[in-house]
Design a protein around this motif. Structure first.
Motif, PDB file in Angstrom:
ATOM      1  N   VAL A  19       0.754  -1.134   0.043  1.00 53.99           N
ATOM      2  CA  VAL A  19       0.078   0.063   0.182  1.00 53.99           C
ATOM      3  C   VAL A  19       0.844   1.268   0.098  1.00 53.99           C
ATOM      4  N   GLU A  20       1.986   1.493   0.700  1.00 55.21           N
ATOM      5  CA  GLU A  20       2.851   2.438   0.814  1.00 55.21           C
ATOM      6  C   GLU A  20       3.465   2.797  -0.466  1.00 55.21           C
ATOM      7  N   SER A  21       3.694   1.849  -1.101  1.00 53.70           N
ATOM      8  CA  SER A  21       4.732   2.292  -2.501  1.00 53.70           C
ATOM      9  C   SER A  21       3.615   1.936  -3.572  1.00 53.70           C
ATOM     10  N   ARG A  22       2.382   1.394  -3.710  1.00 55.82           N
ATOM     11  CA  ARG A  22       1.570   0.880  -4.420  1.00 55.82           C
ATOM     12  C   ARG A  22       2.171  -0.131  -5.379  1.00 55.82           C
ATOM     13  N   LEU A  23       3.361  -0.948  -4.993  1.00 53.40           N
ATOM     14  CA  LEU A  23       3.884  -2.016  -5.619  1.00 53.40           C
ATOM     15  C   LEU A  23       2.996  -3.095  -5.888  1.00 53.40           C
ATOM     16  N   VAL A 144      -6.060  -1.648  -3.219  1.00 52.80           N
ATOM     17  CA  VAL A 144      -6.057  -2.939  -4.172  1.00 52.80           C
ATOM     18  C   VAL A 144      -7.095  -3.218  -4.919  1.00 52.80           C
ATOM     19  N   GLU A 145      -8.332  -2.497  -4.367  1.00 51.95           N
ATOM     20  CA  GLU A 145      -9.367  -2.518  -5.335  1.00 51.95           C
ATOM     21  C   GLU A 145      -9.069  -1.825  -6.642  1.00 51.95           C
ATOM     22  N   ARG A 146      -8.287  -0.548  -6.298  1.00 54.84           N
ATOM     23  CA  ARG A 146      -8.095   0.293  -7.642  1.00 54.84           C
ATOM     24  C   ARG A 146      -7.225  -0.336  -8.611  1.00 54.84           C
ATOM     25  N   LEU A 147      -6.282  -1.436  -7.871  1.00 55.89           N
ATOM     26  CA  LEU A 147      -5.323  -1.960  -8.840  1.00 55.89           C
ATOM     27  C   LEU A 147      -6.130  -2.960  -9.516  1.00 55.89           C
ATOM     28  N   ASN A 148      -7.124  -3.734  -9.115  1.00 50.87           N
ATOM     29  CA  ASN A 148      -7.895  -4.720  -9.640  1.00 50.87           C
ATOM     30  C   ASN A 148      -8.657  -4.117 -10.709  1.00 50.87           C
ATOM     31  N   LEU A 149      -9.337  -2.880 -10.740  1.00 56.39           N
ATOM     32  CA  LEU A 149      -9.865  -2.112 -11.682  1.00 56.39           C
ATOM     33  C   LEU A 149      -8.904  -1.853 -12.704  1.00 56.39           C
ATOM     34  N   TRP A 182       4.473  -3.589 -16.262  1.00 56.44           N
ATOM     35  CA  TRP A 182       3.928  -2.222 -16.674  1.00 56.44           C
ATOM     36  C   TRP A 182       3.311  -1.411 -15.682  1.00 56.44           C
ATOM     37  N   TYR A 183       2.708  -1.695 -14.927  1.00 56.62           N
ATOM     38  CA  TYR A 183       2.128  -0.979 -13.655  1.00 56.62           C
ATOM     39  C   TYR A 183       3.314  -0.358 -12.635  1.00 56.62           C
ATOM     40  N   ASN A 184       4.248  -1.324 -12.690  1.00 57.68           N
ATOM     41  CA  ASN A 184       5.266  -1.271 -11.383  1.00 57.68           C
ATOM     42  C   ASN A 184       6.288  -0.014 -12.036  1.00 57.68           C
ATOM     43  N   PHE A 185       6.692  -0.211 -13.324  1.00 59.89           N
ATOM     44  CA  PHE A 185       7.870   0.506 -14.032  1.00 59.89           C
ATOM     45  C   PHE A 185       7.548   1.440 -15.052  1.00 59.89           C
ATOM     46  N   VAL A 186       6.268   1.523 -15.539  1.00 58.46           N
ATOM     47  CA  VAL A 186       6.236   2.220 -16.566  1.00 58.46           C
ATOM     48  C   VAL A 186       4.778   3.550 -16.321  1.00 58.46           C
ATOM     49  N   LYS A 187       3.757   2.785 -15.603  1.00 56.63           N
ATOM     50  CA  LYS A 187       2.720   3.753 -15.178  1.00 56.63           C
ATOM     51  C   LYS A 187       3.172   4.592 -14.156  1.00 56.63           C
ATOM     52  N   PRO A 188       2.935   5.890 -14.210  1.00 53.24           N
ATOM     53  CA  PRO A 188       2.942   7.022 -13.296  1.00 53.24           C
ATOM     54  C   PRO A 188       1.944   6.774 -12.255  1.00 53.24           C
ATOM     55  N   MET A 210       9.716   3.127  -8.441  1.00 49.80           N
ATOM     56  CA  MET A 210      10.486   4.235  -7.965  1.00 49.80           C
ATOM     57  C   MET A 210      10.332   4.392  -6.444  1.00 49.80           C
ATOM     58  N   ALA A 211       9.087   4.580  -6.263  1.00 51.17           N
ATOM     59  CA  ALA A 211       8.622   4.585  -4.641  1.00 51.17           C
ATOM     60  C   ALA A 211       9.249   3.535  -3.855  1.00 51.17           C
ATOM     61  N   GLU A 212       9.579   2.326  -4.382  1.00 48.63           N
ATOM     62  CA  GLU A 212       9.985   1.073  -3.494  1.00 48.63           C
ATOM     63  C   GLU A 212      11.605   1.202  -3.595  1.00 48.63           C
ATOM     64  N   GLY A 213      12.056   2.067  -4.441  1.00 44.77           N
ATOM     65  CA  GLY A 213      13.478   2.163  -4.627  1.00 44.77           C
ATOM     66  C   GLY A 213      14.151   1.085  -5.576  1.00 44.77           C
ATOM     67  N   LEU A 214      13.342   0.668  -6.626  1.00 44.75           N
ATOM     68  CA  LEU A 214      13.757  -0.491  -7.474  1.00 44.75           C
ATOM     69  C   LEU A 214      14.520   0.121  -8.648  1.00 44.75           C
ATOM     70  N   THR A 215      13.891   1.272  -8.845  1.00 43.99           N
ATOM     71  CA  THR A 215      14.687   2.309 -10.005  1.00 43.99           C
ATOM     72  C   THR A 215      14.736   3.688  -9.746  1.00 43.99           C
ATOM     73  N   ASP A 216      15.459   4.374 -10.592  1.00 41.76           N
ATOM     74  CA  ASP A 216      15.212   6.056 -10.376  1.00 41.76           C
ATOM     75  C   ASP A 216      14.759   6.888 -11.502  1.00 41.76           C
TER      76      ASP A 216
END
Length: 232
Positions: A19-23, A144-149, A182-188, A210-216
């Protein structure tokens, strides 16, 4: 698939997110059984740092999630011997560090008429303090409901009553892998943007990775498709 195919029928997708990073952490395709919940939580546990604290879990009131969490994050405990008969066998009980809460939505005629919060594992005051710090005392599962949508709107396989439904469970899972990347790395994500202090009101967009610190930086589709996963 034909009606004789054992893979023909309903296929449910279980998702997990931070939830914190939306990852978008992981997904599992299958039925609605305890084994399916276990598969999802085992995938989540494999991706967390082993020395890190067990995350706080929230979900709807599907009981299989509760049993799956106990299986993955539980411990063996032998009940006390009462002095007669055979000694009891060890049973799996929730770990002392496991915290889990459910949001139970009661519906009537297709409409939500009541929302009940229930802490299943952990100290209720501690769990509610962690989960409700920024949500006016309410446990929030809307992310998570928004993620499913988002998944349903982005992947034609999830559109009901069309010819786009998945016909192969393996390809269905691969399509979810693409959406996850795509959701984690491409979509702001709008809620992850940060304001830049340069004298102007300007925002820097960020992705969950980016929020999780996996990329910059925000990846392009080309970068995502050509990225070579390191061999471990």
């Amino acid at each position: 698939m034909t009606a004789k195919d054992s893979n023909c029928g309903d296929l449910y997708t279980l998702t997990a997110m931070n939830v914190e990073s939306r990852l978008f952490i992981g997904h599992h395709e299958g039925g609605r059984s305890i084994d399916d919940a276990i598969e999802l939580f085992m995938d989540v546990d494999e991706k967390r740092e082993k020395n890190s604290q067990i995350p706080v879990f929230t979900s709807d009131n599907w009981d299989a999630f509760k049993d799956g969490l106990v299986y993955v994050y539980g411990k063996l405990k032998t009940p006390p011997y009462k002095g007669t008969g055979r000694r009891p066998d060890p049973v799996i009980v929730p770990s002392d560090d496991l915290k889990y809460a459910q949001v139970c939505k009661k519906r009537r005629n297709g409409k939500i008429v009541e929302v009940v919060q229930r802490v299943v594992f952990g100290d209720p005051d501690e769990v509610l303090e962690i989960l409700c710090g920024d949500s006016d005392g309410k446990i929030n599962t809307s992310y998570v409901e928004r993620l499913n949508l988002t998944i349903r709107n982005s992947l034609a396989r999830f559109i009901r009553r069309t010819m786009n439904e998945s016909k192969d469970p393996v390809m269905h899972s691969r399509a979810l892998d693409f959406i996850q990347a795509w959701y984690n790395f491409v979509k702001p994500h709008r809620s992850l943007r940060v304001e830049e202090n340069d004298g102007r009101r300007k925002w820097r967009q960020r992705t969950p990775a980016m929020a999780e610190g996996l990329t910059d930086h925000i990846w392009s589709l080309e970068e995502m498709f050509t990225f070579r996963v390191p061999v471990q």
